[in-house]
Design an enzyme around this catalytic site. Structure first.
Site, PDB file in Angstrom:
ATOM      1  N   LEU A 269       0.816  -1.214   0.000  1.00 26.02           N
ATOM      2  CA  LEU A 269       0.000   0.000   0.000  1.00 26.02           C
ATOM      3  C   LEU A 269       0.849   1.262   0.000  1.00 26.02           C
ATOM      4  O   LEU A 269       0.419   2.302  -0.488  1.00 26.02           O
ATOM      5  CB  LEU A 269      -0.924   0.017   1.220  1.00 26.02           C
ATOM      6  CG  LEU A 269      -1.998  -1.076   1.286  1.00 26.02           C
ATOM      7  CD1 LEU A 269      -2.749  -0.995   2.604  1.00 26.02           C
ATOM      8  CD2 LEU A 269      -2.957  -0.967   0.115  1.00 26.02           C
TER       9      LEU A 269
ATOM     10  N   ALA B 215       9.055   5.910   6.746  1.00 25.62           N
ATOM     11  CA  ALA B 215      10.389   5.830   7.327  1.00 25.62           C
ATOM     12  C   ALA B 215      10.585   4.541   8.112  1.00 25.62           C
ATOM     13  O   ALA B 215      11.686   4.015   8.212  1.00 25.62           O
ATOM     14  CB  ALA B 215      10.626   7.048   8.223  1.00 25.62           C
TER      15      ALA B 215
ATOM     16  N   VAL C  45       3.922  -0.804   4.264  1.00 23.00           N
ATOM     17  CA  VAL C  45       2.567  -1.168   4.669  1.00 23.00           C
ATOM     18  C   VAL C  45       1.956  -2.004   3.557  1.00 23.00           C
ATOM     19  O   VAL C  45       2.040  -1.645   2.383  1.00 23.00           O
ATOM     20  CB  VAL C  45       1.703   0.082   4.939  1.00 23.00           C
ATOM     21  CG1 VAL C  45       0.265  -0.322   5.230  1.00 23.00           C
ATOM     22  CG2 VAL C  45       2.263   0.864   6.112  1.00 23.00           C
TER      23      VAL C  45
ATOM     24  N   ASP D  17       0.177  15.823  15.774  1.00 23.81           N
ATOM     25  CA  ASP D  17       0.257  15.855  14.306  1.00 23.81           C
ATOM     26  C   ASP D  17      -1.120  15.597  13.706  1.00 23.81           C
ATOM     27  O   ASP D  17      -1.259  14.865  12.730  1.00 23.81           O
ATOM     28  CB  ASP D  17       1.260  14.808  13.811  1.00 23.81           C
ATOM     29  CG  ASP D  17       1.659  15.032  12.349  1.00 23.81           C
ATOM     30  OD1 ASP D  17       1.311  16.106  11.812  1.00 23.81           O
ATOM     31  OD2 ASP D  17       2.289  14.150  11.755  1.00 23.81           O
TER      32      ASP D  17
END
Length: 796
Positions: free
Chosen positions: A516, A520, A524, A650
């Site tokens: 996918l 870092a 996936v 974030d």
């Protein structure tokens, strides 16, 4: 073209040879070289000045034109015409000045290739008129025409209107008509745009019929007229006929798609342009579609109905009429523009097993009716018996002292109390055995192959930037967080981690399908996982593979797994467990089929076709109700994190995921900093900060709290209502930092109601303690989602 070029000097033709020559001129100019001897010389970093008398007679083939933002021309008496080809290569031009020259005519389409033009100075030339088409479509902040021998006529009515409305700095110029007095005093009673009238059939038409429309145009000085047919090609066979002043349009073999489509007639004269739009009603029978129930804020049975006239609706539950209440009700989503189809939900507030069953939606209008049914199961029956059945009763032995002489018969040889005691004892033994097994499993040396440290080091690019907030929040010193500007020293809290038992999944149960993405940390994959849930033999999951096998990476892996195990909420991406058999180490997450929220918003926004690159796009932008539902779900997840005293640090749409049924959850797989690298500002070597989402105290002092998350959520709201645009997209990172720290706010998006923008501004208070709490923000968004405000985008 140029006139009077010199030989033997670094003239026009020599530095027109290429961008390298122009760069050399810029370097010389910045270094204080001698004045340029030629007709046009570089000015600043991206400007050009042409001031030598009579050197130009056109602007065709200007060197380095594609990079020019400012062009200054003076004393060019031979430059008399400005046409489309003259400005073809000046796509970046912002400021254009042509003064004290011989300019007599500017073509109506002269500025077609300069859409960024904001300042236009044509003063002291020989212009007698200027068409309204010349400035049509430009966002001019300043237009200067003083010193021209303007001839007062209806062709300047648009300029008179600018003077009346205070646009473009025109009023300050007090323009004069040559020999006729001030422009403001010009008579304009007869200066009007064309008048249009479109004749449409009085009655509705049926599918397959032909429709004849006629547009009558009246007015002085008619130049052009026609039909806008952009939306009609798929709805009927189009045939145009006639001409000014009467235009005909035949729509043959019409389809139901013609409903709500605008049929527009337009006409132009020297004063301006007029448009009139009408719609044709095409009658067709009702149709209905039902979809599988999905869990959102409440449970929702999605449906779509179509028909003209709009059909009436009725629900049945297990064949009987369903009476709607405040707990079960029909809710329509915001209708898409120019469509008869309506989307909605049958909302069920906290349904139980009693609500399991067959739901049927009936839709009917005068031309027909339709129905659709679907089975819905919201909760398993908690009872082992049918509540309607009679409850069995145990009789006690008859008292031997009874006066009755009948013989006594015992029902059971074993007393009831003894049976209960034995059952409780067996249950207690089983419970204690299970508890010992669990404690033994979680208390043994962990399966990650490492010992837990008392204090965990700063993390480096974990999948979810969720952190335990120590007393009063957390901040980063300049020496902290070298791996990531969002991570600090996290002190382990026994209350949250001591009892965490991460679920371990066998590697043979994981079948990787395809990649996918990559971040870092590693890659996936989409995978198929067997024996993960008792109710499913196999299911699709997202698997994150750890790239590094170092001790620190394994510690981060363990800590993240324990943290994610603790987070269980319907709007946090579900974490199923880990696989530590062999290499690489794997984490298994819920698979969200529609990917990250930012891409989803862009693919369901007004610019979806532009961004799709030829791929299929959604039928229309998300409506107001859907945008509010998305925002409310993200807020619900943040309420949960704030309740656990976690600070996200974030929060952005790129770090939220979208599943089936518009279900939105917080969480990503660590890929966002690679895919959305332009959203982060690199500080030093490796530190990456999402400064466009950060409040002033986080930018200046690296202080992150639940209040800083509230600020970020306000930016997420802005992203949602701009369909995924980057905050401060028109500014560089340093300019964005200046705006945020100086107290400037993002502008209200066009699709955003004032009520939602008020919530955004409440999140952006400079003092953290003055910002709304995330719980209050969620409550307000929920209220708006349940009753979306009526909002008309008058600019769209």
């Amino acid at each position: 073209m140029l006139r009077g070029g010199r030989r033997g000097q670094l003239g026009w033709h020599s530095w027109a040879a290429g961008p390298g020559s122009l760069l050399a001129w810029l370097i010389l100019a910045s270094a204080g070289a001698a004045p340029c001897p030629d007709a046009c010389c570089p000015h600043g970093s991206s400007g050009l000045r042409c001031t030598r008398d009579g050197a130009l007679d056109s602007l065709h083939h200007l060197p380095g034109a594609e990079n020019l933002t400012e062009l200054y021309i003076e004393n060019q008496q031979h430059l008399q015409h400005l046409e489309l080809r003259d400005l073809r290569g000046l796509g970046e031009l912002r400021n254009l000045t042509i003064v004290k020259s011989g300019l007599r005519f500017v073509a109506p389409d002269a500025f077609h290739f300069t859409p960024r033009l904001s300042r236009l100075n044509l003063s002291f030339n020989a212009l007698e008129s200027l068409s309204w088409k010349t400035v049509q479509g430009l966002s001019l902040q300043e237009l200067v025409l003083s010193g021209n021998p303007l001839h007062c006529s209806c062709a300047l009515r648009w300029l008179q209107r600018w003077e009346e409305e205070g646009l473009g700095g025109v009023p300050e110029q007090k323009l004069q008509c040559h020999g006729q007095g001030p422009l403001a005093h010009m008579p304009n009673a007869s200066c009007g745009v064309p008048t249009l009238k479109v004749q449409v059939p009085n009655a509705s038409v049926d599918v397959g019929d032909d429709v004849l429309l006629r547009c009558q145009v009246e007015g002085r000085g008619l130049e052009q007229a026609g039909w806008i047919l952009t939306e009609l090609e798929q709805s009927a066979t189009v045939m145009k006929s006639g001409g000014l002043p009467s235009l005909g349009l035949t729509l043959a073999n019409v389809t139901s798609d013609l409903n709500r489509k605008n049929v527009t007639c337009w006409a132009e004269n020297d004063v301006g342009r007029a448009e009139v739009s009408v719609q044709v009603n095409v009658s067709f029978p009702a149709s209905v579609q039902l979809h599988t129930a999905v869990e959102m804020h409440h449970w929702c049975i999605p449906f779509s109905v179509d028909g003209q006239p709009a059909p009436s609706l009725r629900w049945l539950f297990n064949g009987s009429v369903l009476n709607e209440t405040s707990f079960i009700f029909t809710e329509f989503l915001e209708p898409a523009a120019n469509e008869t189809v309506r989307h909605g939900c049958l909302r069920l507030n906290q349904p139980t097993h009693v609500n399991n069953g067959n739901y049927t939606l009936l839709a009917a209008n005068p031309f027909g009716q339709a129905s659709a049914s679907i089975m819905a199961a919201f909760m398993d029956n908690p009872f082992e018996f049918n509540p309607e059945d009679p409850i069995p009763v145990s009789f006690s032995p008859v008292d031997t002292n009874s006066t009755s002489g009948d013989p006594v018969e015992k029902k059971d040889e074993t007393p009831f109390g003894v049976s209960v005691a034995v059952g409780l004892a067996v249950f207690a033994c089983l419970f204690l055995s299970t508890l010992l097994l669990v404690l033994n499993k979680c208390g043994r040396r962990n399966k990650f192959g490492i010992n837990r440290p008392a204090v965990l080091a700063p993390e480096d690019g974990l999948a979810m930037s969720l952190h335990f907030m120590t007393l009063g929040g957390s901040s980063l010193s300049p020496t902290e967080g070298k791996g990531s500007g969002l991570q600090g020293h996290i002190i382990e809290n026994p209350q949250y981690f001591s009892d965490a038992c991460v679920h371990h999944i066998k590697r043979r149960d994981i079948v990787l399908k395809w990649e996918l993405g990559e971040g870092a940390f590693g890659k996936v994959f989409l995978a198929e996982c067997h024996n993960l849930l008792p109710e499913q033999d196999k299911m699709l999951v997202a698997v994150k593979a750890l790239k590094e096998a170092s001790e620190s990476a394994r510690q981060d892996f363990q800590r993240e797994a324990e943290l994610l195990t603790m987070l269980q909420h319907q709007h946090i991406v579900r974490f199923f467990g880990v696989c530590t058999e062999g290499r690489p180490l794997l984490m298994v997450f819920e698979y969200m089929r529609h990917g990250d929220l930012n891409r989803f918003l862009r693919s369901h926004g007004p610019d979806a076709k532009l961004l799709a690159g030829g791929e299929d796009v959604a039928p229309g932008p998300l409506g107001l109700g859907q945008l509010l539902a998305v925002a409310s779900q993200v807020a619900a997840g943040m309420v949960y994190l704030a309740g656990l005293h976690f600070v996200h640090r974030d929060l952005a749409t790129r770090n939220c995921l979208v599943g089936q049924g518009l279900v939105v959850k917080i969480g990503d797989f660590g890929m966002s900093r690679d895919i959305y690298s332009t959203d982060y500002y690199r500080v030093g070597g490796r530190t990456m900060l999402p400064i466009r989402w950060m409040p002033p105290e986080s930018i200046l002092y690296r202080k992150f709290t639940t209040e800083s998350d509230v600020w970020s959520f306000g930016v997420v709201l802005w992203e949602i209502f701009t369909y995924g645009k980057q905050p401060w997209y028109q500014l560089s990172n340093t300019e964005a930092i200046d705006c945020i720290t100086q107290g400037r706010e993002l502008e209200r998006p066009r699709a955003c109601p004032p009520e939602v923008y008020a919530i955004m501004r409440g999140c952006w208070q400079r003092e953290p303690q003055q910002r709304h709490s995330i719980k209050d923000v969620h409550a307000r968004l929920q209220a708006l989602a349940q009753a979306p405000p009526v909002y008309l985008d008058v600019l769209g």
